[in-house]
Design an enzyme around this catalytic site. Structure first.
Site, mmCIF file in Angstrom:
data_model
loop_
_atom_site.group_PDB
_atom_site.id
_atom_site.type_symbol
_atom_site.label_atom_id
_atom_site.label_comp_id
_atom_site.label_asym_id
_atom_site.label_seq_id
_atom_site.Cartn_x
_atom_site.Cartn_y
_atom_site.Cartn_z
ATOM 1 N N HIS A 52 0.843 -1.203 0.000
ATOM 2 C CA HIS A 52 0.000 0.000 0.000
ATOM 3 C C HIS A 52 0.876 1.251 0.000
ATOM 4 C CE1 HIS A 52 0.949 0.608 4.236
ATOM 5 N NE2 HIS A 52 0.651 -0.652 4.443
HETATM 6 P P1 TYD Z 1 -1.467 -2.572 7.611
HETATM 7 O O1 TYD Z 1 -0.930 -1.187 7.726
HETATM 8 O O2 TYD Z 1 -2.276 -2.905 6.403
HETATM 9 O O3 TYD Z 1 -0.306 -3.642 7.758
HETATM 10 P P2 TYD Z 1 1.060 -3.849 6.924
HETATM 11 O O4 TYD Z 1 1.205 -2.700 5.988
HETATM 12 O O5 TYD Z 1 2.137 -3.904 7.939
HETATM 13 O O6 TYD Z 1 0.947 -5.153 6.209
HETATM 14 O O7 TYD Z 1 -2.332 -2.858 8.925
HETATM 15 C C1 TYD Z 1 -2.841 -4.148 9.213
HETATM 16 C C2 TYD Z 1 -4.072 -3.993 10.111
HETATM 17 O O8 TYD Z 1 -3.715 -3.372 11.341
HETATM 18 C C3 TYD Z 1 -5.166 -3.131 9.491
HETATM 19 O O9 TYD Z 1 -6.428 -3.764 9.764
HETATM 20 C C4 TYD Z 1 -5.089 -1.842 10.233
HETATM 21 C C5 TYD Z 1 -4.486 -2.199 11.572
HETATM 22 N N1 TYD Z 1 -3.624 -1.135 12.110
HETATM 23 C C6 TYD Z 1 -4.056 -0.371 13.159
HETATM 24 O O10 TYD Z 1 -5.171 -0.541 13.681
HETATM 25 N N2 TYD Z 1 -3.231 0.605 13.657
HETATM 26 C C7 TYD Z 1 -1.997 0.831 13.137
HETATM 27 O O11 TYD Z 1 -1.260 1.731 13.613
HETATM 28 C C8 TYD Z 1 -1.568 0.046 12.029
HETATM 29 C C9 TYD Z 1 -0.223 0.259 11.389
HETATM 30 C C10 TYD Z 1 -2.402 -0.937 11.550
#
Ligand code: TYD
Length: 136
Positions: A52
């Protein structure tokens, strides 16, 4: 443009026979105030994270322990960083697509973020990212 703004940053390292120490001050060693810290751990072999971009968020990514690869993409070019040093961070400017993979066993990925969590700041579709990055 965003990829040119991304860069490797080596933080201060106080070496000591008792163990090394590294510190990071917002607006000093990194160009933003730290509003949020999160970390990835217990990553199973072969898993990939990220996939993303963020419209406004700036981040620093550090391999606190172990190693992993970080792929940055501004819609025009890509750059791969192999991270395995606890004192080294990668500054990720806004509007940069990122993917993380090749995590070693026991790897811990620390993320320093310029803003609190906000799902509306995410761009999770690569096609949308290309459109926004291209200014279309
Ligand atoms: P995401 O940022 O998509 O993970 P990555 O990029 O590391 O693969 O986040 C995964 C899940 O965690 C998503 O449902 C949102 C949640 N999340 C939070 O609630 N707070 C946060 O600070 C972060 C980074 C993620």
């Amino acid at each position: 443009m965003a990829l040119r703004d991304c860069k490797q940053v080596d933080f201060p390292k106080i070496t000591d026979p008792r163990g090394n120490l590294t510190f990071i001050e917002g607006m000093n060693h990194i160009p933003f105030d730290i509003k949020r810290v999160y970390y990835l751990y217990d990553v199973p072999g072969g898993a990939e994270r990220g996939g993303h971009a963020h419209r406004n968020l700036q981040q620093i990514i550090i391999a606190m322990s172990g190693s992993f690869d970080l792929i940055l993409d501004d819609g025009t070019e890509k750059k791969v960083y192999s991270l395995n040093r606890s004192y080294r961070g990668i500054y990720i400017a806004s509007m940069t697509w990122r993917e993380l993979g090749n995590f070693s066993s026991g790897a811990v990925c620390l993320v320093l973020a310029s803003q609190a969590y906000d799902e509306s700041d995410y761009i999770r579709e690569y096609s949308e990212f290309l459109e926004v990055a291209g200014g279309k």
